[in-house]
Design an enzyme around this catalytic site. Structure first.
Site, PDB file in Angstrom:
ATOM      1  N   SER A 425     -11.569  10.972  46.136  1.00 43.98           N
ATOM      2  CA  SER A 425     -12.538  10.604  45.328  1.00 43.98           C
ATOM      3  C   SER A 425     -13.126   9.147  45.663  1.00 43.98           C
ATOM      4  O   SER A 425     -12.020   8.545  46.328  1.00 43.98           O
ATOM      5  CB  SER A 425     -12.014  10.586  43.798  1.00 43.98           C
ATOM      6  OG  SER A 425     -13.068  10.642  42.837  1.00 43.98           O
ATOM      7  N   PRO A 426     -14.408   8.797  45.471  1.00 43.33           N
ATOM      8  CA  PRO A 426     -14.644   7.489  45.852  1.00 43.33           C
ATOM      9  C   PRO A 426     -14.104   6.725  45.056  1.00 43.33           C
ATOM     10  O   PRO A 426     -14.055   6.763  43.677  1.00 43.33           O
ATOM     11  CB  PRO A 426     -16.187   7.607  45.683  1.00 43.33           C
ATOM     12  CG  PRO A 426     -16.518   9.074  45.550  1.00 43.33           C
ATOM     13  CD  PRO A 426     -15.295   9.811  45.180  1.00 43.33           C
ATOM     14  N   GLN A 503     -20.867   7.937  49.489  1.00 46.81           N
ATOM     15  CA  GLN A 503     -21.535   8.062  48.071  1.00 46.81           C
ATOM     16  C   GLN A 503     -22.677   6.973  47.773  1.00 46.81           C
ATOM     17  O   GLN A 503     -22.208   5.762  48.251  1.00 46.81           O
ATOM     18  CB  GLN A 503     -20.495   7.980  47.138  1.00 46.81           C
ATOM     19  CG  GLN A 503     -21.013   7.993  45.495  1.00 46.81           C
ATOM     20  CD  GLN A 503     -19.917   7.771  44.632  1.00 46.81           C
ATOM     21  OE1 GLN A 503     -19.688   6.758  44.305  1.00 46.81           O
ATOM     22  NE2 GLN A 503     -19.543   8.714  43.618  1.00 46.81           N
ATOM     23  N   TYR A 585     -24.588   3.320  36.145  1.00 50.65           N
ATOM     24  CA  TYR A 585     -25.287   2.730  37.191  1.00 50.65           C
ATOM     25  C   TYR A 585     -26.907   2.834  37.008  1.00 50.65           C
ATOM     26  O   TYR A 585     -27.317   3.724  35.939  1.00 50.65           O
ATOM     27  CB  TYR A 585     -24.693   2.906  38.582  1.00 50.65           C
ATOM     28  CG  TYR A 585     -23.085   2.473  38.436  1.00 50.65           C
ATOM     29  CD1 TYR A 585     -22.884   1.105  38.205  1.00 50.65           C
ATOM     30  CD2 TYR A 585     -22.213   3.210  38.916  1.00 50.65           C
ATOM     31  CE1 TYR A 585     -21.551   0.728  38.428  1.00 50.65           C
ATOM     32  CE2 TYR A 585     -20.958   2.758  39.135  1.00 50.65           C
ATOM     33  CZ  TYR A 585     -20.630   1.590  38.954  1.00 50.65           C
ATOM     34  OH  TYR A 585     -19.485   1.198  38.875  1.00 50.65           O
ATOM     35  N   ARG A 633     -23.060  12.755  41.724  1.00 51.76           N
ATOM     36  CA  ARG A 633     -22.155  12.730  40.709  1.00 51.76           C
ATOM     37  C   ARG A 633     -22.807  12.184  39.147  1.00 51.76           C
ATOM     38  O   ARG A 633     -23.763  11.645  39.279  1.00 51.76           O
ATOM     39  CB  ARG A 633     -21.359  11.442  41.118  1.00 51.76           C
ATOM     40  CG  ARG A 633     -20.204  11.117  39.797  1.00 51.76           C
ATOM     41  CD  ARG A 633     -19.160  10.093  40.323  1.00 51.76           C
ATOM     42  NE  ARG A 633     -18.018  11.139  40.879  1.00 51.76           N
ATOM     43  CZ  ARG A 633     -17.113  10.555  40.930  1.00 51.76           C
ATOM     44  NH1 ARG A 633     -16.438   9.385  40.590  1.00 51.76           N
ATOM     45  NH2 ARG A 633     -15.759  11.359  41.284  1.00 51.76           N
ATOM     46  N   ARG A 727      -6.621   8.236  41.452  1.00 56.03           N
ATOM     47  CA  ARG A 727      -5.372   7.278  41.449  1.00 56.03           C
ATOM     48  C   ARG A 727      -4.270   7.761  42.268  1.00 56.03           C
ATOM     49  O   ARG A 727      -3.586   6.918  42.972  1.00 56.03           O
ATOM     50  CB  ARG A 727      -5.056   6.880  40.096  1.00 56.03           C
ATOM     51  CG  ARG A 727      -6.231   6.207  39.342  1.00 56.03           C
ATOM     52  CD  ARG A 727      -5.881   5.918  38.183  1.00 56.03           C
ATOM     53  NE  ARG A 727      -6.912   5.141  37.201  1.00 56.03           N
ATOM     54  CZ  ARG A 727      -7.986   5.438  36.709  1.00 56.03           C
ATOM     55  NH1 ARG A 727      -8.540   6.608  36.871  1.00 56.03           N
ATOM     56  NH2 ARG A 727      -8.813   4.356  36.215  1.00 56.03           N
TER      57      ARG A 727
END
Length: 778
Positions: A425-426, A503, A585, A633, A727
């Site tokens: 994942s980013p 991304q 964002y 996303r 993580r």
């Protein structure tokens, strides 16, 4: 002690006999409104584990139940003209009447007083009792009298069901799904004695109404169900408990959760809720009786441990509530998941899935049964399903070979084929200098590419200096940055067979903040730059900068920045592009009503709020090569009242699909600090599942996916197409290779430089697994 149990169901009767058996000096009375040895209902189900518990606490009762129960291991699905069976599931079925009769007889044998045909109206009716057990069912009068203390949360669910029986006998727990012109019906079928079978028919409310069943009487409803399930019944009629209409009417399930389980009444006596009075669990996993029995066992255990005199009651009830709350909530959550699956399966899975995948989805509906747990239960069935799944992913398997686990099947989209379904994942690293990714990024991303994942994403890469979250975030707004990313892409492509994704995004109102370890979301100590968003916004009230609303000129400029970044990502050699429209964002700020208060054509309705993100996406898609995929996303749930909901997320996904998106990356939250997310393992996967089925677009599941079992369960059930792991990849760059070794999948390729460690790791995990065997079924 003097104990009164109000309600002669499993909880009250079993607690009474256990306490009497523990101390014959207790004066225990069970008060029941029905006649002696008279009750309603068909069969009840509980697990082998509950039966084991009962054997330990009262062997005599357990023996009586064992002589009367029906035990089966198999689950059979009847669906789209097929029958599929899986074994090893371990259920116990017994007639409700027979169970209660056994418990009543055992109570009498031990000296418990049974008072029948008596309606207990209040705990105050028993002022001399030291302890009142309110086991008076889902509509508990005692709970209602003290609802200000017990604080029940009662939720009525939308599906309708009717609880029937038949003389046709079945040798497996059978689920039958039948489609009508208005929708799907399902039957939950299990034998509970040598003559009778429980037959529960369920359907969504709108299907029930469309068939006019709200106007049907009891006989008409039964005739309707006999017609729908004629193939299963094979001429046998359905029966109802005509004397007890609540046992035969179409009902809505009610989920009950109480904040407090006990109290001291006006007489200073203690009252405790038990069984359905304090918690209910949907019949989809058959756990209501299990919860009642184990309530009785745990309360008895606490009296045994802490003392069974009146002076210990407060301590006992306090400890009992805490001891049972965790296990009860765990079971209720599992039952809730199973219940929701049956509520949506007609519209979400029945039409879309073939019988093989539908069976897997049904077996894992509660999320308590995982992929590897299914292997313990029925390895032959699971291996056959893995072969079926692999063949549909284009994997050729020799007859003597085992199929790969779902996470190790390839995935192709446009001109890109991923070797497996695992995505790094980013993850923001805040380690770029002037937006340029350096050696840290090369090592960080290169290590994870060597670690076995099919697709490795760089962190959110910003399209302008002003769009950076922090000064340490990478960008793609200069050629120098593009060249730095090309170095990373070239290294990954030269040394690994992973694909590389970038991304792109703009931080909007969350820009110009410190790197995480210096104060996440906090404004810079100095050097802050002006920020903008859909509407004026302050992310952290009283702390963050206030962003200005974007003008149309700003929007044109930022769109051009996205296009330029897209072209640089392609020139750098990225295989995959993702547009960041989540987490508050810039583009997310347009989508969420919490952050978009514009009065022009870019504000108001969801259609309007999506207008600018879709304009950006269209420009990006046009600039990105047609043979390369783009994912988007989104925050599928804002977790704030008035924000984006999972239902909205389906519409958002449909809009991006129509614009040419290949996949939706399903995250949630981080739009507002008022959010109240509900965390747990795989907690965001339901969003990916719903969007995949209802919007008809592939999805990436993300969030608390931490082991191969999680990923395999998600992918095999068709809940998502890829699994993004964040993580765990920070802790272990070779997470994918490690998880392959843990589950014994040895065919995965390692980098040639590391192959000497492969056999050692696989051997280590194999020894650990052997040492832990045999493992109990969950």
């Amino acid at each position: 002690m003097k104990i009164v149990c109000i309600g002669g169901g499993p909880a009250g009767l079993y607690f009474a006999l256990l306490m009497k058996r523990q101390n014959a000096g207790h004066d225990i009375t069970v008060v029941e409104r029905n006649k002696p040895y008279d009750t309603f209902g068909w069969g009840v189900v509980f697990s082998d584990a509950t039966m084991d518990n009962m054997r330990q606490w009262d062997a005599a009762t357990a023996r009586e139940i064992e002589q009367a129960f029906n035990h089966w291991d198999d689950i059979e699905l009847r669906f789209k003209g097929r029958s599929i069976r899986s074994g090893g599931h371990g259920f116990v079925g017994i007639g409700r009447k027979k169970l209660l009769n056994i418990l009543q007889a055992r109570c009498e044998e031990l000296g418990v007083k049974l008072v029948f045909e008596t309606e207990a109206k209040s705990d105050a009716d028993y002022p001399d009792a030291d302890l009142v057990i309110a086991s008076d069912g889902i509509n508990s009068r005692i709970r209602t009298l003290h609802q200000d203390i017990f604080k029940p949360d009662i939720v009525t669910r939308p599906n309708r069901f009717i609880w029937l029986g038949t003389k046709k006998l079945y040798d497996a727990f059978t689920f039958d799904f039948q489609r009508t012109e208005h929708g799907w019906f399902q039957a939950h079928i299990y034998k509970f004695d040598d003559q009778t079978t429980t037959f529960i028919v369920e359907c969504p409310e709108h299907v029930w109404l469309a068939h006019g069943l709200d106007q049907a009487d009891q006989e008409e409803s039964i005739a309707f169900c006999e017609k729908i399930f004629a193939d299963t019944l094979q001429g046998e009629p359905l029966m109802t408990n005509a004397r007890h209409l609540r046992g035969s009417a179409w009902l809505n399930f009610q989920r009950v959760v109480c904040e407090q389980w006990w109290l001291q009444n006006a007489h200073g006596r203690h009252v405790v809720l038990m069984g359905d009075a304090v918690h209910t669990a949907h019949f989809a996993i058959g756990s209501g009786t299990k919860l009642a029995i184990e309530d009785a066992i745990e309360l008895t255990r606490q009296f045994q441990l802490l003392g069974d005199g009146p002076e210990h009651i407060t301590e006992v009830l306090t400890t009992y509530q805490e001891a049972r709350r965790i296990e009860t909530l765990r079971l209720q959550n599992a039952a809730w998941n199973a219940m929701e699956w049956f509520e949506v399966c007609g519209e979400r899975y029945c039409d879309q899935f073939e019988p093989e995948q539908f069976m897997y989805s049904m077996l894992t509906r509660s999320q308590r049964i995982s992929h590897e747990n299914l292997r313990l239960r029925d390895s032959a069935w699971l291996e056959g399903y893995e072969r079926w799944l692999s063949e549909r992913a284009g994997v050729r398997i020799a007859p003597e070979q085992k199929a790969p686990p779902p996470m190790f099947t390839p995935y192709a989209v446009r001109g890109v084929t991923l070797k497996n379904r695992i995505v790094v994942s980013p993850m923001a690293q805040y380690s770029a200098v002037e937006g340029v990714p350096g050696d840290f990024h090369l090592v960080h991303l290169g290590a994870r590419a060597m670690g076995g994942a099919g697709l490795v994403f760089a962190e959110m890469t910003c399209v302008s200096p002003e769009g950076r979250i922090t000064p340490g975030c990478p960008g793609l707004y200069t050629d120098e940055q593009g060249h730095a990313f090309a170095r990373i892409a070239d290294w990954i492509h030269t040394h690994t067979d992973a694909k590389f994704g970038i991304q792109i995004g703009h931080a909007g109102a969350k820009a110009s903040t410190r790197v995480a370890w210096e104060g996440a979301d906090q404004p810079l100590v100095s050097g802050n730059w002006a920020i903008m968003s859909a509407s004026p916004q302050q992310y952290l009230a009283g702390v963050s900068q206030v962003s200005r609303a974007m003008t149309h000129a700003d929007m044109d400029t930022v769109k051009a920045h996205f296009v330029a970044a897209t072209r640089r990502a392609d020139a750098a050699g990225a295989d995959w592009l993702e547009l960041h429209c989540a987490h508050g964002y810039l583009l997310s700020g347009f989508i969420s009503p919490l952050t978009n208060q514009r009065q022009d054509e870019y504000g108001g309705s969801l259609e309007n709020r999506l207008r600018y993100p879709l304009e950006v996406f269209a420009a990006v898609r046009a600039a990105w090569p047609q043979d390369k995929p783009i994912s988007v996303r989104i925050s599928a749930h804002d977790w704030v009242e008035g924000g984006i909901t999972p239902s909205d997320a389906v519409d958002i996904a449909k809009a991006f699909k129509a614009a040419g998106a290949d996949m939706i990356d399903c995250s949630s939250g981080q739009v507002s600090k008022q959010e109240q997310p509900v965390y747990g393992r795989m907690f965001q996967t339901p969003f990916a599942d719903r969007i995949r089925q209802e919007a008809g677009i592939p999805t990436i599941a993300v969030g608390a996916i931490s082991e191969a079992d999680h990923a395999n369960s998600i992918l095999a059930a068709g809940r998502a197409d890829l699994c993004a792991v964040a993580r765990p990849h920070l802790a272990n760059p070779a997470w994918t290779l490690t998880e392959a070794a843990k589950i014994g999948y040895t065919l995965v390729a390692w980098p040639k430089q590391y192959r000497s460690g492969k056999a050692q790791m696989e051997s280590l995990f194999a020894r650990e697994k052997a040492a832990q065997a045999p493992t109990e079924k969950a």
